[in-house]
Design a protein around this motif. Structure first.
Motif, mmCIF file in Angstrom:
data_model
loop_
_atom_site.group_PDB
_atom_site.id
_atom_site.type_symbol
_atom_site.label_atom_id
_atom_site.label_comp_id
_atom_site.label_asym_id
_atom_site.label_seq_id
_atom_site.Cartn_x
_atom_site.Cartn_y
_atom_site.Cartn_z
ATOM 1 N N PRO A 1 28.576 45.977 19.177
ATOM 2 C CA PRO A 1 27.869 44.536 18.989
ATOM 3 C C PRO A 1 26.906 43.836 18.333
ATOM 4 O O PRO A 1 26.517 43.226 19.322
ATOM 5 N N SER A 2 27.115 43.790 17.146
ATOM 6 C CA SER A 2 25.734 42.710 16.450
ATOM 7 C C SER A 2 26.050 41.399 17.127
ATOM 8 O O SER A 2 27.059 40.806 17.560
ATOM 9 N N PRO A 3 24.589 40.656 16.872
ATOM 10 C CA PRO A 3 25.161 39.581 17.546
ATOM 11 C C PRO A 3 26.062 38.720 16.111
ATOM 12 O O PRO A 3 26.434 37.603 17.378
ATOM 13 N N ARG A 4 25.904 38.810 15.204
ATOM 14 C CA ARG A 4 26.941 38.144 14.485
ATOM 15 C C ARG A 4 28.156 37.889 15.162
ATOM 16 O O ARG A 4 28.615 36.967 15.027
ATOM 17 N N GLU A 5 29.017 39.711 15.689
ATOM 18 C CA GLU A 5 29.776 39.771 15.730
ATOM 19 C C GLU A 5 30.260 38.734 17.047
ATOM 20 O O GLU A 5 31.446 38.463 16.859
ATOM 21 N N VAL A 6 29.501 39.431 18.219
ATOM 22 C CA VAL A 6 29.741 38.672 19.659
ATOM 23 C C VAL A 6 30.323 37.210 18.620
ATOM 24 O O VAL A 6 30.777 36.465 19.846
ATOM 25 N N ASP A 7 29.352 36.149 18.444
ATOM 26 C CA ASP A 7 29.108 35.129 17.916
ATOM 27 C C ASP A 7 30.373 35.170 16.896
ATOM 28 O O ASP A 7 31.426 33.809 17.227
ATOM 29 N N ASN A 8 31.382 35.011 16.652
ATOM 30 C CA ASN A 8 32.394 35.290 15.288
ATOM 31 C C ASN A 8 33.433 35.714 16.152
ATOM 32 O O ASN A 8 34.016 34.068 16.870
ATOM 33 N N ARG A 9 33.544 36.190 17.327
ATOM 34 C CA ARG A 9 34.263 36.053 18.313
ATOM 35 C C ARG A 9 34.606 35.063 19.200
ATOM 36 O O ARG A 9 35.391 34.450 19.270
ATOM 37 N N ARG A 10 33.218 34.864 19.926
ATOM 38 C CA ARG A 10 33.104 33.367 20.752
ATOM 39 C C ARG A 10 34.228 32.656 19.715
ATOM 40 O O ARG A 10 34.941 30.974 19.899
ATOM 41 N N LEU A 11 33.400 32.240 18.340
ATOM 42 C CA LEU A 11 33.563 30.609 17.390
ATOM 43 C C LEU A 11 35.605 30.917 17.729
ATOM 44 O O LEU A 11 36.409 29.986 17.632
ATOM 45 N N LEU A 12 35.480 32.609 16.989
ATOM 46 C CA LEU A 12 37.389 33.173 16.555
ATOM 47 C C LEU A 12 38.919 32.117 18.161
ATOM 48 O O LEU A 12 39.735 31.336 17.848
ATOM 49 N N GLY A 13 37.813 32.375 19.222
ATOM 50 C CA GLY A 13 38.570 32.195 20.308
ATOM 51 C C GLY A 13 38.036 30.284 20.776
ATOM 52 O O GLY A 13 39.890 29.477 20.869
ATOM 53 N N ARG A 14 37.344 29.981 20.403
ATOM 54 C CA ARG A 14 37.536 28.673 20.627
ATOM 55 C C ARG A 14 37.995 27.356 19.151
ATOM 56 O O ARG A 14 39.182 26.899 19.272
ATOM 57 N N ILE A 15 38.332 28.302 17.981
ATOM 58 C CA ILE A 15 39.515 28.288 16.795
ATOM 59 C C ILE A 15 40.635 28.379 17.337
ATOM 60 O O ILE A 15 41.584 27.144 16.762
ATOM 61 N N ARG A 16 41.137 29.241 17.758
ATOM 62 C CA ARG A 16 42.467 29.292 17.980
ATOM 63 C C ARG A 16 42.420 28.489 19.226
ATOM 64 O O ARG A 16 43.847 27.907 19.241
ATOM 65 N N GLN A 17 41.860 28.143 19.832
ATOM 66 C CA GLN A 17 42.424 27.172 20.793
ATOM 67 C C GLN A 17 42.436 25.446 20.514
ATOM 68 O O GLN A 17 43.747 25.397 20.683
ATOM 69 N N HIS A 18 42.188 25.404 19.776
ATOM 70 C CA HIS A 18 42.306 24.097 18.230
ATOM 71 C C HIS A 18 43.270 24.341 17.802
ATOM 72 O O HIS A 18 43.499 23.140 17.628
ATOM 73 N N HIS A 19 43.474 25.542 17.213
ATOM 74 C CA HIS A 19 45.314 25.687 16.526
ATOM 75 C C HIS A 19 45.357 25.196 17.378
ATOM 76 O O HIS A 19 46.677 24.597 16.639
ATOM 77 N N ALA A 20 46.098 26.077 18.636
ATOM 78 C CA ALA A 20 46.454 25.821 19.499
ATOM 79 C C ALA A 20 47.114 24.372 19.955
ATOM 80 O O ALA A 20 48.107 23.910 19.972
ATOM 81 N N ALA A 21 46.210 24.169 19.712
ATOM 82 C CA ALA A 21 46.267 22.081 20.608
ATOM 83 C C ALA A 21 46.629 21.091 19.531
ATOM 84 O O ALA A 21 47.229 20.402 19.861
ATOM 85 N N SER A 22 46.549 21.480 18.311
ATOM 86 C CA SER A 22 47.023 20.895 17.218
ATOM 87 C C SER A 22 48.171 21.273 16.451
ATOM 88 O O SER A 22 48.475 20.808 15.775
ATOM 89 N N ASP A 23 48.690 21.930 17.507
ATOM 90 C CA ASP A 23 50.534 22.337 17.545
ATOM 91 C C ASP A 23 50.211 22.922 15.469
ATOM 92 O O ASP A 23 51.046 23.376 14.725
ATOM 93 N N GLY A 24 48.979 24.081 15.931
ATOM 94 C CA GLY A 24 49.452 24.583 13.781
ATOM 95 C C GLY A 24 48.542 23.734 12.831
ATOM 96 O O GLY A 24 49.169 24.517 11.536
ATOM 97 N N VAL A 25 48.543 22.717 13.015
ATOM 98 C CA VAL A 25 48.651 21.566 12.176
ATOM 99 C C VAL A 25 46.977 21.865 11.007
ATOM 100 O O VAL A 25 46.662 21.400 10.188
ATOM 101 N N MET A 26 46.541 21.720 12.452
ATOM 102 C CA MET A 26 44.673 21.902 11.494
ATOM 103 C C MET A 26 44.153 23.027 10.884
ATOM 104 O O MET A 26 44.574 24.562 11.064
ATOM 105 N N GLY A 27 43.668 23.043 9.286
ATOM 106 C CA GLY A 27 43.042 23.566 9.166
ATOM 107 C C GLY A 27 41.495 23.571 8.597
ATOM 108 O O GLY A 27 40.710 23.362 9.638
ATOM 109 N N ALA A 28 41.281 24.549 7.766
ATOM 110 C CA ALA A 28 39.520 25.316 7.862
ATOM 111 C C ALA A 28 38.975 23.592 7.715
ATOM 112 O O ALA A 28 38.051 23.197 8.764
ATOM 113 N N PRO A 29 39.198 22.402 7.054
ATOM 114 C CA PRO A 29 38.741 21.252 6.787
ATOM 115 C C PRO A 29 38.317 20.900 8.259
ATOM 116 O O PRO A 29 36.902 20.396 8.343
#
Length: 137
Positions: free
Chosen positions: A37-65
Motif C-alpha cells: 500500500p502507498s504511504p497515503r493509503e497507510v496514513d488514511n487507514r491510521r486516520l480512519l481508525g482515529r476517526i472511528r474512535q472519536h466517532h464512537a466516543a461521541s455516540d455518533g454525533v460528530m460530523g466532519a467539521p
C-alpha cells in the motif's frame, strides 16, 4: 477500482474470466495484488481508525467539521475535505444539530420601561383621549 472488484470476487469467479470481462490484464492484476500500500493509503487507514474512535466516543454525533476540529487540536494535519471523504466512504456520519435561530425584535420591544422609550423619542406618540366627557358623544 476494477482490481478491487476482482480481488473481492476472487473466490466466486476465475480471475482470468473477470480480467477479460473488465478489460484488465491478468499480469497487471497480479502486479497490483502484490504491490504494498502507498504511504497515503497507510496514513488514511491510521486516520480512519482515529476517526472511528472519536466517532464512537461521541455516540455518533460528530460530523466532519467537528471531527476536523478535534483532530486538528490533537496535532493531525488532515484537511476537512479529506476527513469528510474518509467518513463518507466508510459510512460514518454525524447527527445534524439544530440551528439556533436568532430572532430580532423591533425597536419598541428593546426598551424595558416606558421612561427609556420616551428618552429615545419613540414614546412621543399621542394617545387617544379618554374620560367621562367622551361618553356623551
Amino acid at each position: 477500482m476494477r482490481d478491487q472488484s476482482i480481488q473481492r470476487c476472487r473466490g466466486v469467479y476465475p480471475v482470468q474470466l473477470m480480467c477479460r470481462c473488465l478489460k484488465v490484464s491478468t499480469s497487471g492484476f497480479y502486479a497490483w495484488a502484490r504491490r504494498s500500500p502507498s504511504p497515503r493509503e497507510v496514513d488514511n487507514r491510521r486516520l480512519l481508525g482515529r476517526i472511528r474512535q472519536h466517532h464512537a466516543a461521541s455516540d455518533g454525533v460528530m460530523g466532519a467539521p467537528r471531527m476536523h476540529e478535534v483532530l486538528s487540536d490533537e496535532g493531525e494535519t488532515a484537511s476537512r475535505n479529506r476527513i469528510a471523504r474518509l467518513m463518507a466512504r466508510n459510512g460514518i456520519q454525524g447527527i445534524p444539530q439544530p440551528m439556533t435561530v436568532h430572532r430580532y425584535t423591533s425597536l419598541h420591544h428593546q426598551f424595558n420601561s416606558r421612561s427609556q422609550a420616551s428618552d429615545r423619542g419613540s414614546g412621543d406618540i399621542p394617545r387617544p383621549p379618554s374620560g367621562p366627557h367622551l361618553d356623551r358623544l
